[in-house]
Enzyme design. Structure first.
Site, PDB file in Angstrom:
ATOM      1  N   ALA A  11       0.889  -1.129  -0.046  1.00 56.23           N
ATOM      2  CA  ALA A  11       0.141  -0.010   0.123  1.00 56.23           C
ATOM      3  C   ALA A  11       0.773   1.421  -0.063  1.00 56.23           C
ATOM      4  CB  ALA A  11      -0.885   0.009   1.123  1.00 56.23           C
ATOM      5  N   GLY A  13       4.034   1.486  -0.828  1.00 56.33           N
ATOM      6  CA  GLY A  13       4.825   1.631  -2.189  1.00 56.33           C
ATOM      7  C   GLY A  13       4.081   2.316  -3.160  1.00 56.33           C
ATOM      8  N   ASN A 102       9.216   0.037   8.770  1.00 55.60           N
ATOM      9  CA  ASN A 102       9.066   0.229  10.312  1.00 55.60           C
ATOM     10  C   ASN A 102      10.196  -0.214  11.125  1.00 55.60           C
ATOM     11  OD1 ASN A 102       6.437   1.512  10.313  1.00 55.60           O
ATOM     12  ND2 ASN A 102       5.458  -0.726   9.904  1.00 55.60           N
ATOM     13  N   ALA A 127      -2.576   4.253   4.415  1.00 54.62           N
ATOM     14  CA  ALA A 127      -3.103   3.737   3.019  1.00 54.62           C
ATOM     15  C   ALA A 127      -3.167   2.275   3.238  1.00 54.62           C
ATOM     16  CB  ALA A 127      -1.828   4.103   2.099  1.00 54.62           C
ATOM     17  N   LYS A 183       8.515   6.165  16.560  1.00 56.18           N
ATOM     18  CA  LYS A 183       7.445   5.668  15.793  1.00 56.18           C
ATOM     19  C   LYS A 183       7.763   4.099  16.094  1.00 56.18           C
ATOM     20  CE  LYS A 183       4.691   4.810  11.992  1.00 56.18           C
ATOM     21  NZ  LYS A 183       5.084   4.053  10.784  1.00 56.18           N
ATOM     22  N   ASN A 201      -7.448  -0.382  16.807  1.00 55.13           N
ATOM     23  CA  ASN A 201      -6.686   0.230  17.794  1.00 55.13           C
ATOM     24  C   ASN A 201      -7.384   0.926  18.965  1.00 55.13           C
ATOM     25  OD1 ASN A 201      -4.783  -0.418  15.853  1.00 55.13           O
ATOM     26  ND2 ASN A 201      -4.270   1.715  15.167  1.00 55.13           N
ATOM     27  N   SER A 253      -1.408  -2.795  11.079  1.00 53.05           N
ATOM     28  CA  SER A 253      -0.589  -3.438  10.189  1.00 53.05           C
ATOM     29  C   SER A 253      -0.443  -4.944  10.643  1.00 53.05           C
ATOM     30  CB  SER A 253       0.604  -2.772   9.609  1.00 53.05           C
ATOM     31  OG  SER A 253       1.354  -2.418  10.867  1.00 53.05           O
TER      32      SER A 253
HETATM   33  O1  KPL Z   1       1.629   2.406  12.258  1.00 53.02           O
HETATM   34  C1  KPL Z   1       0.777   1.726  12.450  1.00 53.02           C
HETATM   35  C2  KPL Z   1       0.449   0.369  12.131  1.00 53.02           C
HETATM   36  O2  KPL Z   1      -0.699   0.098  11.878  1.00 53.02           O
HETATM   37  O3  KPL Z   1       1.547  -0.310  11.967  1.00 53.02           O
HETATM   38  C3  KPL Z   1      -0.270   2.396  13.745  1.00 53.02           C
HETATM   39  C4  KPL Z   1       0.398   3.827  14.217  1.00 53.02           C
HETATM   40  C5  KPL Z   1      -0.445   1.387  14.729  1.00 53.02           C
HETATM   41  C6  KPL Z   1      -1.542   2.794  13.244  1.00 53.02           C
HETATM   42  O4  KPL Z   1      -2.406   1.709  13.137  1.00 53.02           O
END
Ligand code: KPL
Length: 303
Positions: A11, A13, A102, A127, A183, A201, A253
């Protein structure tokens, strides 16, 4: 030099590719072939169609590297090293590379081992993809870009300007390391729990889960202090609870990966914390238990 190569057509990318394609030639590289015509649905509900060159490792010889402005590595964290190894032999060694992963696992390793300029990016753009043809830009966000040691400021500024001009507001920063750790703190407090209990969440605010989040935040905050990572302006707890409120309806995610039976990014998110805790002699019962649990449920295809 105007061409951008996006490695990893997930998504994020494709969101990048479809924005950059408004003004630049863009090539998308994925493990399997994708339709050339891709659709971007904007947060305002408008559908934009763009034709992109889509390559796979088998057709990589068609890549023209003579006008490459940057390569954006936008794979999952666990796939970053292998994806870069596929494309690197084709790239001039001074090609700028941007790591969009991430966590804080592949970034220091790839930055150190690579000869050419290597920047990191972190974003709050939202996204998700649908099928092979399209991506939905779910919510506007902010992107930060920089080198882990603050090098290549002009390159970071140029790429940030390019992204901003195509609708992805980006800032060049000299503290990307701190921003990646922040993050990571957010992801560590939200993702493993929502994946384990299959929650959106916002459900983390319920009385059963709130103390679990707080216990993780406490462990994360003491690791950050021991690593001398400056806290966000109102502290880790405020930042994390604000993200939970702002993304209350999201399926994070890691939950999406778990539900789809894909490997998760638990190593990239939790191992840097566990390593730092060990080096600083800190106990991490919550984070260790979450990591153990996610590690034992990995599909056998884990990279
Ligand atoms: O970055 C996110 C993810 O889904 O990996 C958060 C901040 C938890 C938002 O859903």
């Amino acid at each position: 030099m105007t061409q951008h190569l996006i490695v990893g057509p997930g998504a994020m990318g494709r969101l990048l590719a479809l924005h950059l394609a408004e003004r630049h030639p863009v090539t998308l590289l994925g493990r399997r072939s994708l339709p050339r015509c891709q659709t971007l649905t904007t947060p305002e509900g408008e559908c934009r169609h763009r034709s992109l060159e889509c390559l796979t490792p088998d057709s990589l010889e068609r890549l023209d590297t003579s006008r490459l402005a940057a390569v954006h590595l936008v794979t999952k964290a666990y796939a970053a090293d292998a994806a870069l190894a596929t494309v690197a032999p084709r790239l001039p060694s001074d090609t700028p590379l941007v790591l969009w992963q991430n966590g804080f696992d592949s970034q220091p390793r790839l930055t150190r081992h690579r000869q050419g300029p290597t920047l990191c990016a972190t974003t709050t753009e939202g996204a998700y993809s649908y099928g092979d043809e399209g991506v939905v830009h779910a919510g506007h966000g902010q992107t930060w870009i920089g080198h882990l040691d603050g090098r290549h400021p002009e390159l970071a500024a140029g790429l940030a300007a390019t992204l901003t001009a195509t609708g992805i507001p980006a800032l060049a920063v000299d503290d990307i390391r701190v921003r990646l750790w922040h993050k990571l703190a957010v992801n560590a407090a939200i993702n493993p729990l929502v994946a384990r209990f299959r929650l959106r969440n916002g459900q983390l605010r319920e009385p059963r889960f709130r103390p679990m989040v707080d216990a993780i935040i406490e462990e994360v905050a003491s690791i950050m202090a021991a690593e001398a990572i400056p806290p966000p302006p109102h502290g880790f707890s405020t930042m994390i609870w604000e993200v939970i409120a702002a993304t209350a309806e999201n399926r994070a995610s890691m939950l999406q990966d778990t539900l789809a039976g894909r490997p998760t990014e638990h190593d990239a998110i939790l191992l840097p914390l566990l390593r730092a805790a060990r080096e600083n002699g800190l106990e991490t019962p919550q984070l260790s238990a979450l990591h153990r649990r996610l590690d034992t449920r990995q599909p056998s295809g884990k990279a």
